[in-house]
Design an enzyme around this catalytic site. Sequence first.
Site, PDB file in Angstrom:
ATOM      1  N   GLU A 153     -20.473   8.611  16.819  1.00 35.41           N
ATOM      2  CA  GLU A 153     -19.696   9.484  15.416  1.00 35.41           C
ATOM      3  C   GLU A 153     -20.601   9.430  14.196  1.00 35.41           C
ATOM      4  O   GLU A 153     -21.823   8.722  14.085  1.00 35.41           O
ATOM      5  CB  GLU A 153     -18.274   8.739  15.445  1.00 35.41           C
TER       6      GLU A 153
ATOM      7  N   HIS B 249      -6.554  10.400   5.600  1.00 37.67           N
ATOM      8  CA  HIS B 249      -6.725   9.715   7.054  1.00 37.67           C
ATOM      9  C   HIS B 249      -6.643   8.183   7.057  1.00 37.67           C
ATOM     10  O   HIS B 249      -6.158   7.814   7.966  1.00 37.67           O
ATOM     11  CB  HIS B 249      -8.054  10.188   7.590  1.00 37.67           C
TER      12      HIS B 249
ATOM     13  N   ARG C  42     -14.795   4.300   4.897  1.00 35.51           N
ATOM     14  CA  ARG C  42     -14.917   3.237   6.170  1.00 35.51           C
ATOM     15  C   ARG C  42     -15.799   4.221   7.188  1.00 35.51           C
ATOM     16  O   ARG C  42     -15.665   5.212   7.100  1.00 35.51           O
ATOM     17  CB  ARG C  42     -13.273   3.232   6.797  1.00 35.51           C
TER      18      ARG C  42
END
Length: 563
Positions: free
Chosen positions: A128, A355, A390
């Site tokens: 990712e 998010h 993050r």
Amino acid sequence: MTDRAGRVGNPASILVLGAGVAGMSCALAAVAEGHDVVLVTPGTLGSEHSELGGGNTALAQGGIAAALGAADSAADHCADTLAAGAGIVDPSAAELLTAEGIDAVRALLAAGFAADRDATGELSLGLEAAHRRPRIVHAGGDRTGAILHAVLAARVRGQVGAGRIEVIECCSARSLVLDGGAVTGAVLRHDDGTLAPRRADAVVLATGGYAGLYPRTSNHAGARGEGIVLAVRVGAAVADLEFVQFHPTVLAGTGELVSEAVRGDGAVLLDGAGRRFMRARHPLAELAPRDVVSREIHRVLRERDEASVWLDATGIERDRGSGTLARHFPGISAAVARSGLDWSREPIPVSPAAHYAMGGVVSDLDGRTTVPGLYAVGEVAATGVHGANRLASNSLLEGLVFGARAGRAVGADRAGDWRLRGAGARGLSGTALASMLPADSRGIGVGVGDGTGDGDGDGTGDGTDAAVAGALAAGLGIERDADGLRDAGRVFSSRPGAAATLASMIRISAESRTESRGAHQRSDHPETDPAQAARRAFRFTITDLPEAAPAAESQLLRSLSPC
Ligand code: SIN
């Protein structure tokens, strides 16, 4: 000293608010230490395939980041976490997360978490954004959160059966009870409106984040940061509220996340003219840190006056064979099909949505907040582990690691000790605050509420406030400036309810940071300012108008006399 049931001689009573990965990890760890746990969830505990009111945990797609690959190391994972966090990650938090995370995930696998594996039986580790190596453990393709949640819920149910955990369903906390400077319980509110006081040696907030305050969000409806408001009301310091992460790829017209793992597998982003715009903006192209990709999409949409960019995953299907997308990403495939699209054949429209909240209640690495007896774990907490942005798939890991650490710490820190040593002895010490800019004290005025205390400012009774949501999107979105912040502030200060109160705190935090860093970008301060390379804590005082304090609650609070 423990008895045959594993109870310690003097078990602590621990009230855990929230039943996502952090709350359940905390509850299970506390029980393993012999303590008594009451787990409060706004959802329900089903008999099978329980969602336990799973919140954002059950929605998580990508996975759990952990350095389990042969060529990987905790140090590399830590370095990626620090880099993504744009200069203000607390290194001790990142080191601990990435090192302890390895054992936490191994323990989870041993407990029956059925992670996806390759043909040889090795873990299938995904890639990712901003990870230099594939290290994302996933399950059911894109159903990692739901499967993780089910595993933890089954373990919690086992402890309910053994009489070690009491689960209170369809319920949330209305307020925390402060006695002698320590939190000693909470007033709970059941869905039918009844209020019930509960005493506890410690209260653990595991109530999740606040990205659900935004109108365009990937979050579940309950993610409105009410735990932060509860904590502020008893004097807890908060930090980093200005850092709200926008996920770059949420299916247009919906709140359905299209996991970063899809880009990790090779999907690319195209503008309305079919150009792959990320290649020119960052060496990692579509796998640049999340804040960078969202910002770039935002710029493209503004320049082209369009509502969405396009995620092209057709190459995955072409390269790896027909049916790959449906097999690797069954949940996303179903959501795409519900929108009437076929992503195996055509690019799909996506745009950023709120998010994840990096900000929250200041807490140390064992969940201790600045108020004795009050702990915070998971997204509601601000340990500094995420800095200004993050790293992908560090949030489930955070819940596992810091949730369990708090579960072990609360028993050891029990309230009797605080009383002996005086208030403050077991609240977070100066260390976690020392690395931050000096804590700023601010007052927040709150308008007259409707008395339901559900965070609702528009009388709909559903806990949302459309005016607040709209002002957050307009003034505190991907890009901010002083005028937008001021206009948003006017809306927030004119509205009653928890949503407006928290929005005011986010606005004040964003106004104070006169630079651009990570998820906080100001068009009027576009540079990153080395002098502001630190987290910033606030102590807010919420000033209610007298009408906003419901009489019934005051009565209940009075009935909770000191233990
Ligand atoms: C995703 O699957 O893209 C989301 C994972 C995360 O938020 O860390």
